[in-house]
Design a protein around this motif. Sequence first.
Motif, PDB file in Angstrom:
ATOM      1  N   LYS A  66     -18.074  28.555  79.801  1.00 31.86           N
ATOM      2  CA  LYS A  66     -16.655  28.566  79.438  1.00 31.86           C
ATOM      3  C   LYS A  66     -16.215  27.191  78.963  1.00 31.86           C
ATOM      4  CE  LYS A  66     -16.874  32.173  82.570  1.00 31.86           C
ATOM      5  NZ  LYS A  66     -18.168  32.201  83.306  1.00 31.86           N
ATOM      6  N   TYR A  73      -4.052  21.113  80.303  1.00 33.51           N
ATOM      7  CA  TYR A  73      -4.442  22.507  80.538  1.00 33.51           C
ATOM      8  C   TYR A  73      -4.007  23.042  81.890  1.00 33.51           C
ATOM      9  CZ  TYR A  73      -8.420  20.225  82.877  1.00 33.51           C
ATOM     10  OH  TYR A  73      -9.205  19.463  83.690  1.00 33.51           O
ATOM     11  N   LEU A  74      -3.748  22.144  82.849  1.00 29.94           N
ATOM     12  CA  LEU A  74      -3.367  22.625  84.190  1.00 29.94           C
ATOM     13  C   LEU A  74      -1.941  23.173  84.229  1.00 29.94           C
ATOM     14  CD1 LEU A  74      -5.067  19.869  86.408  1.00 29.94           C
ATOM     15  CD2 LEU A  74      -5.772  22.261  86.166  1.00 29.94           C
TER      16      LEU A  74
ATOM     17  N   LYS B  66     -14.890  20.255  76.142  1.00 27.56           N
ATOM     18  CA  LYS B  66     -15.588  20.119  77.423  1.00 27.56           C
ATOM     19  C   LYS B  66     -15.969  21.488  77.973  1.00 27.56           C
ATOM     20  CE  LYS B  66     -13.013  16.103  77.305  1.00 27.56           C
ATOM     21  NZ  LYS B  66     -11.980  16.112  76.236  1.00 27.56           N
ATOM     22  N   LEU B  68     -16.794  23.925  81.096  1.00 29.02           N
ATOM     23  CA  LEU B  68     -16.499  24.062  82.519  1.00 29.02           C
ATOM     24  C   LEU B  68     -17.813  24.227  83.293  1.00 29.02           C
ATOM     25  CD1 LEU B  68     -13.866  24.272  84.156  1.00 29.02           C
ATOM     26  CD2 LEU B  68     -13.901  26.741  83.744  1.00 29.02           C
ATOM     27  N   GLU B  87      -5.144  16.018  84.875  1.00 29.86           N
ATOM     28  CA  GLU B  87      -6.329  16.342  84.093  1.00 29.86           C
ATOM     29  C   GLU B  87      -7.289  15.155  84.024  1.00 29.86           C
ATOM     30  OE1 GLU B  87      -3.261  17.111  82.904  1.00 29.86           O
ATOM     31  OE2 GLU B  87      -3.302  19.311  82.909  1.00 29.86           O
ATOM     32  N   ILE B  90      -9.193  15.209  87.232  1.00 32.65           N
ATOM     33  CA  ILE B  90      -9.911  16.448  87.562  1.00 32.65           C
ATOM     34  C   ILE B  90     -11.001  16.797  86.539  1.00 32.65           C
ATOM     35  CG2 ILE B  90      -9.576  18.958  87.817  1.00 32.65           C
ATOM     36  CD1 ILE B  90      -6.921  18.287  89.248  1.00 32.65           C
ATOM     37  N   THR B  91     -10.723  16.568  85.257  1.00 24.89           N
ATOM     38  CA  THR B  91     -11.693  16.976  84.231  1.00 24.89           C
ATOM     39  C   THR B  91     -13.124  16.479  84.502  1.00 24.89           C
ATOM     40  OG1 THR B  91      -9.938  17.120  82.580  1.00 24.89           O
ATOM     41  CG2 THR B  91     -12.190  17.022  81.742  1.00 24.89           C
ATOM     42  N   ILE B  94     -14.878  18.714  87.076  1.00 27.89           N
ATOM     43  CA  ILE B  94     -15.138  20.144  86.846  1.00 27.89           C
ATOM     44  C   ILE B  94     -15.890  20.396  85.524  1.00 27.89           C
ATOM     45  CG2 ILE B  94     -13.116  20.807  88.221  1.00 27.89           C
ATOM     46  CD1 ILE B  94     -11.667  21.498  85.614  1.00 27.89           C
ATOM     47  N   SER B  95     -16.167  19.327  84.814  1.00 26.91           N
ATOM     48  CA  SER B  95     -16.883  19.470  83.538  1.00 26.91           C
ATOM     49  C   SER B  95     -17.885  18.341  83.389  1.00 26.91           C
ATOM     50  CB  SER B  95     -15.884  19.449  82.382  1.00 26.91           C
ATOM     51  OG  SER B  95     -16.554  19.241  81.163  1.00 26.91           O
TER      52      SER B  95
END
Lengths: 456, 456
Positions: A66, A73-74, B66, B68, B87, B90-91, B94-95
Amino acid sequence: MAQKPTIPKGTRDFNAEEVAKRSYIVETIKRQFKLFGFQPIETPSFENSDTLMGKYGDEGDRLIFKILNSGAYLNKVDDADYQSKSETLITPKISEKALRYDLTVPFARYVVQHQNDIEFPFKRYQIQPVWRADRPQKGRFREFYQCDADVVGSTSLFQEVEFIQLYDAVFTELQLKGVTIKINNRKILSGIAEVIGAQDKLIDFTVALDKLDKIGEAKVKEEMRSKAISEEGISKLQPLFDLKGDFGSQIKTLKSILSSSAIGIKGIEELEFINEMISNLGLKTAHLELSVTLARGLNYYTGAIFEVAAPDGVDMGSIGGGGRYDDLTGIFGLTNVSGVGISFGLDRIYLVLEALGLFPEAITESTKVLFINFGETEASACLSAITKLRQHGVVAELYPDSAKMKKQMTYANRRNIPYVVLVGEKELQAKQFTLKTMSTGEQLTLNFDALLAALI
Amino acid sequence: MAQKPTIPKGTRDFNAEEVAKRSYIVETIKRQFKLFGFQPIETPSFENSDTLMGKYGDEGDRLIFKILNSGAYLNKVDDADYQSKSETLITPKISEKALRYDLTVPFARYVVQHQNDIEFPFKRYQIQPVWRADRPQKGRFREFYQCDADVVGSTSLFQEVEFIQLYDAVFTELQLKGVTIKINNRKILSGIAEVIGAQDKLIDFTVALDKLDKIGEAKVKEEMRSKAISEEGISKLQPLFDLKGDFGSQIKTLKSILSSSAIGIKGIEELEFINEMISNLGLKTAHLELSVTLARGLNYYTGAIFEVAAPDGVDMGSIGGGGRYDDLTGIFGLTNVSGVGISFGLDRIYLVLEALGLFPEAITESTKVLFINFGETEASACLSAITKLRQHGVVAELYPDSAKMKKQMTYANRRNIPYVVLVGEKELQAKQFTLKTMSTGEQLTLNFDALLAALI
């Protein structure tokens, strides 16, 4: 800042030799696809998530890569979902695109989206990479090419016949002689299930039957009993356990087993038609084999099922497969479009050709001649000659720097360049070229025309 | 469940005609890349995020797609970061993978990772898609191909010379005559900045200078003043505003402007060498033009800068570009590897060839002959003939169903198939084939050999 560079697991870099060998296979497949009248299409690497999700089962959904939405994006995740910290709730909000998982669903989407511009029956081929978040294993990658040809919009069995010819043509051209094209028909399997009163246990009994070669008759029967297939049903299967011989005699046995099943009889008719046509047409190097235990793609195949095995003695899984599906485009709202297609397993074909030494040497040849650089004036004259050689199709290079002779010769050696040309002061004045054959050390001093003639 | 299928914005499906036209361009470029001694490599579609992030500036980082992480990816986000709902924080948790943004950084990564297997100077080409989360516009896509050739491991200016020849060879072979290959040198721009005492304002004054054609001398000077470039400096630029004429006379002017700048003089020498070599070698259809305002890639180019403009009268931005960078692989810890490379803009070249009608007709031809299906017996005989035709390289198809004649003829018409073959009962008995030319309606009844001769 120095980083130690690596690539993600399950992915690969390909060097020049690997690119050349892969491209030899792909170009051979492409040439035959075209000869059979298939037309190329290409689709984007990523699709909208809702195009892909739910099309490959739960396991498939999990393995789809994905793509994270861009920007803030959150913001699209509401507080309740966010506090749940649940991937199931959050993923669809932060990811709206996904990498294609195969070429079949994008093809179905393409057919529906462009249905007004397509003439049916539509014969298309597509050779592009797909991505799966599978656990990487020997021979299984997270990025790999699929090479698919499909026809949609006709139920004619002539297409199955042509796909068998297509497999034969490709593997013959690749010099991979003696592959076995196994064929079965979903309707045969449905017929057997019907006859033994296990319509709801199609998968169970085919999975068990498939192990016949490996675990033997007794254990297969045991497994069937464990799946609650009746003794009476199992006894009706007895002729299947003894099924041997050529296409014709297997068909005979199937006819006796399936005489009471309309769908089974239909399956037999289809197989007979295909076998008769192929017998008339003849195959060049492949063998067609009826394999009642062949049961791939039971979730979507509705008629013919194909699988290709490498020649005897090569330990490799299937190198191709396919089948007929009666409702490819129904998921996107276009019903009653029957299709049939096959796929070539590029990575495995590569391994087989490598193991059998079947890659032609010529495909990995690159530069034919390196001009040694003795300085600006000489190099300038060389570049004139190189330019002319290239115009005649000769792959020629100038060593870019006037480095030590030994360094330049080593470079030619390591790159397997078969010839070098030396133009020093003497040659420059005489407008000549000294051509050295690397393998023998032989040297000839030639004018340009003779040089060209020697290299062309 | 019916869904209305679409594709993500900025992406494209390609039909058979588009694939054929794109592949014509790509194959032409590839053939010339190979003739010049470049070797193909391929890298994975996605790289580890830390390979890509930080290499293209903040804007680039934002535009990188990116991927996921799979599974329970939120587990890697600690509570504090999660509660921030940021973001930025967190990005990276998670990526860990991202789609390649260009081919240059993956190439640098490849060179460093495989440095022990590579012979330097290393001439590689790479033709693969890249992805950017850019706002889609006319002619700008989120997935598009780059076609790059680079040499790393040598500072020789012969390479710049060869890249100019390569552009000339490709565009000549594409029949796109009269392209302008603009060349500049970063050292010239640095020299000018030095001379006018604006070393720290290199970007400002080149951006202003670049607008000379559009806004005129007075406004350019105004803009320079607004960027705090001194009057004295601007007056030293006066000869630049009047810069006209051929390569040689521009060089003369530059020499007078840059006489006090060592780096400027070096840039002039490089340009002179390249121009002299190209003058001696000659170009087939392209023109080489010195363009002092050309200032692309100033963040990485250290020597030559290239840009290719379509022939006069075609309103299109650059159709190619490139330059020399002195430290491509330094970001991955391998220093002192100079490189130079060029790129071809596939999408724009496509638009130019389309606008000028330069695609050869032959490339979009597909099926040459359709055999009309009059029923199983006739079709079976047709398939034998088709098989033989294909073995002789003729693209032949059988209409798969014995549909109404009119339907089958309409299919042939709509697909632009130039010939149909009719085998009815009469032909079948006489072992003959009626060949109909669709454009004229002319019909001939032939035996197989004559049919083959007519179609080959």
